[in-house]
Design an enzyme around this catalytic site. Sequence first.
Site, PDB file in Angstrom:
ATOM      1  N   SER A 142      -7.940   1.123 -13.818  1.00  0.00           N
ATOM      2  CA  SER A 142      -8.029   2.529 -13.770  1.00  0.00           C
ATOM      3  C   SER A 142      -9.285   3.109 -14.359  1.00  0.00           C
ATOM      4  O   SER A 142     -10.093   2.375 -14.854  1.00  0.00           O
ATOM      5  CB  SER A 142      -7.211   3.273 -14.673  1.00  0.00           C
ATOM      6  N   TYR A 155      -1.918   3.806 -22.428  1.00  0.00           N
ATOM      7  CA  TYR A 155      -2.277   3.487 -20.834  1.00  0.00           C
ATOM      8  C   TYR A 155      -3.783   3.276 -20.871  1.00  0.00           C
ATOM      9  O   TYR A 155      -4.244   2.092 -20.473  1.00  0.00           O
ATOM     10  CB  TYR A 155      -2.225   4.996 -20.323  1.00  0.00           C
TER      11      TYR A 155
HETATM   12  P1  NAD Z   1       3.780   4.937  -8.777  1.00  0.00           P
HETATM   13  O1  NAD Z   1       4.591   5.734  -9.796  1.00  0.00           O
HETATM   14  O2  NAD Z   1       3.775   5.915  -7.472  1.00  0.00           O
HETATM   15  O3  NAD Z   1       4.263   3.602  -8.465  1.00  0.00           O
HETATM   16  C1  NAD Z   1       4.450   2.714  -9.572  1.00  0.00           C
HETATM   17  C2  NAD Z   1       5.290   1.535  -8.982  1.00  0.00           C
HETATM   18  O4  NAD Z   1       5.354   0.656 -10.442  1.00  0.00           O
HETATM   19  C3  NAD Z   1       6.497   1.816  -8.278  1.00  0.00           C
HETATM   20  O5  NAD Z   1       6.713   0.721  -7.077  1.00  0.00           O
HETATM   21  C4  NAD Z   1       7.447   1.508  -9.370  1.00  0.00           C
HETATM   22  O6  NAD Z   1       8.888   1.223  -8.682  1.00  0.00           O
HETATM   23  C5  NAD Z   1       6.907   0.403 -10.132  1.00  0.00           C
HETATM   24  N1  NAD Z   1       7.114   0.282 -11.322  1.00  0.00           N
HETATM   25  C6  NAD Z   1       7.176   0.993 -12.470  1.00  0.00           C
HETATM   26  N2  NAD Z   1       7.595   0.352 -13.433  1.00  0.00           N
HETATM   27  C7  NAD Z   1       8.053  -1.079 -13.283  1.00  0.00           C
HETATM   28  C8  NAD Z   1       8.537  -2.234 -13.965  1.00  0.00           C
HETATM   29  N3  NAD Z   1       8.959  -2.089 -14.970  1.00  0.00           N
HETATM   30  N4  NAD Z   1       8.850  -3.253 -13.025  1.00  0.00           N
HETATM   31  C9  NAD Z   1       8.451  -3.301 -11.718  1.00  0.00           C
HETATM   32  N5  NAD Z   1       7.952  -2.291 -10.878  1.00  0.00           N
HETATM   33  C10 NAD Z   1       7.707  -0.981 -11.917  1.00  0.00           C
HETATM   34  O7  NAD Z   1       2.383   5.046  -9.375  1.00  0.00           O
HETATM   35  P2  NAD Z   1       0.965   4.740  -8.943  1.00  0.00           P
HETATM   36  O8  NAD Z   1       0.220   5.991  -8.859  1.00  0.00           O
HETATM   37  O9  NAD Z   1       1.067   4.365  -7.386  1.00  0.00           O
HETATM   38  O10 NAD Z   1       0.508   3.698  -9.757  1.00  0.00           O
HETATM   39  C11 NAD Z   1       0.182   2.312  -9.384  1.00  0.00           C
HETATM   40  C12 NAD Z   1      -0.980   1.743 -10.212  1.00  0.00           C
HETATM   41  O11 NAD Z   1      -2.214   2.431 -10.140  1.00  0.00           O
HETATM   42  C13 NAD Z   1      -0.347   1.852 -11.734  1.00  0.00           C
HETATM   43  O12 NAD Z   1      -0.934   0.686 -12.461  1.00  0.00           O
HETATM   44  C14 NAD Z   1      -1.414   3.057 -12.345  1.00  0.00           C
HETATM   45  O13 NAD Z   1      -1.678   2.813 -13.605  1.00  0.00           O
HETATM   46  C15 NAD Z   1      -2.569   2.841 -11.223  1.00  0.00           C
HETATM   47  N6  NAD Z   1      -3.398   3.994 -11.229  1.00  0.00           N
HETATM   48  C16 NAD Z   1      -2.893   4.957 -10.603  1.00  0.00           C
HETATM   49  C17 NAD Z   1      -4.059   6.242 -10.464  1.00  0.00           C
HETATM   50  C18 NAD Z   1      -3.448   7.490 -10.013  1.00  0.00           C
HETATM   51  O14 NAD Z   1      -4.124   8.326  -9.982  1.00  0.00           O
HETATM   52  N7  NAD Z   1      -2.457   7.418  -9.247  1.00  0.00           N
HETATM   53  C19 NAD Z   1      -5.167   6.089 -10.833  1.00  0.00           C
HETATM   54  C20 NAD Z   1      -5.629   4.853 -11.480  1.00  0.00           C
HETATM   55  C21 NAD Z   1      -4.600   3.792 -11.728  1.00  0.00           C
END
Ligand code: NAD
Length: 259
Positions: A142, A155
């Site tokens: 991130s 985080y």
């Molecule tokens: P999201 O909530 O849409 O998806 C998260 C996924 O992780 C889902 O499939 C969920 O079921 C799974 N998950 C959560 N806890 C879990 C566990 N204990 N075991 C197995 N699976 C689990 O989130 P997202 O925004 O798609 O985020 C995905 C990644 O990208 C994360 O690591 C997040 O930190 C990172 N990220 C997101 C953003 C953003 O702006 N959305 C920015 C930077 C980084």
Amino acid sequence: MLTGKTALVTGSTSGIGLGIAQVLARQGARLVLNGFGDAEAARKAVAEAGGHAVSEVLHHPADMSRPGDIADMMDFAAREAGRVDILVNNAGIQHVAAVEDFPVEKWDAIIAINLSSAFHTTRLALPAMRAADWGRIVNIASTHGLVASALKSAYVTAKHGLVGLTKTVALETATTGVTCNAICPGWVLTPLVQQQIDARAAKGVPKEQAERDLLGEKQPSLQFTTPEQLGELAAFLCSPAGINVRGVAWQVDGGWTAQ
Ligand code: NAD
């Protein structure tokens, strides 16, 4: 093209993980999905993107906070798909609170899911990758792996740690056909970020303004990155052209960290 390769994407039933899985499937990879929620819908979406039968897209429900579940998932992938060629460590959760109010169980869960799970999947995937002298590890860190924001101590700590793990694994594999890199997205409109917009809207701010405010505070492009754009970058890192990209933390953040 990634025909003949197997990709395991953690947290791929939603958001960024699902988008990356769809792009890798489109490139010909066989997918092992993981995550909570509607696994069948995710398998269908990935199968459609890749032109595969739904039965060819696998899913394992491992909870990424549990090392035993992770070991089961890696065994399952090896048994059902031969081995993991491409490992995308993407599962992640968020919690927002001041450090002195931060619930201890949320801290432990964020460190386990956002950081330690990548250590476990990596240590279990590496032996087969080394034996084949081919592998790609892509860690979804991130912007918060590079800079901090207030109220996100767990985080930010986990994501900085994930960038550190990425660099270390890249060095340990530097003379092999295995690469390890991180992608550092800024704001991507997924359920994880929607929660943060909804929290602002709950304080009486109209939804569109809440979105504009969220972007305006951090992301100069004033545009969300899409999961598909991140999938295309992951696909590049998996391509032959990516072979000497090692240990980077690649921002896709609309200029956030350029400021
Ligand atoms: P999201 O909530 O849409 O998806 C998260 C996924 O992780 C889902 O499939 C969920 O079921 C799974 N998950 C959560 N806890 C879990 C566990 N204990 N075991 C197995 N699976 C689990 O989130 P997202 O925004 O798609 O985020 C995905 C990644 O990208 C994360 O690591 C997040 O930190 C990172 N990220 C997101 C953003 C953003 O702006 N959305 C920015 C930077 C980084």
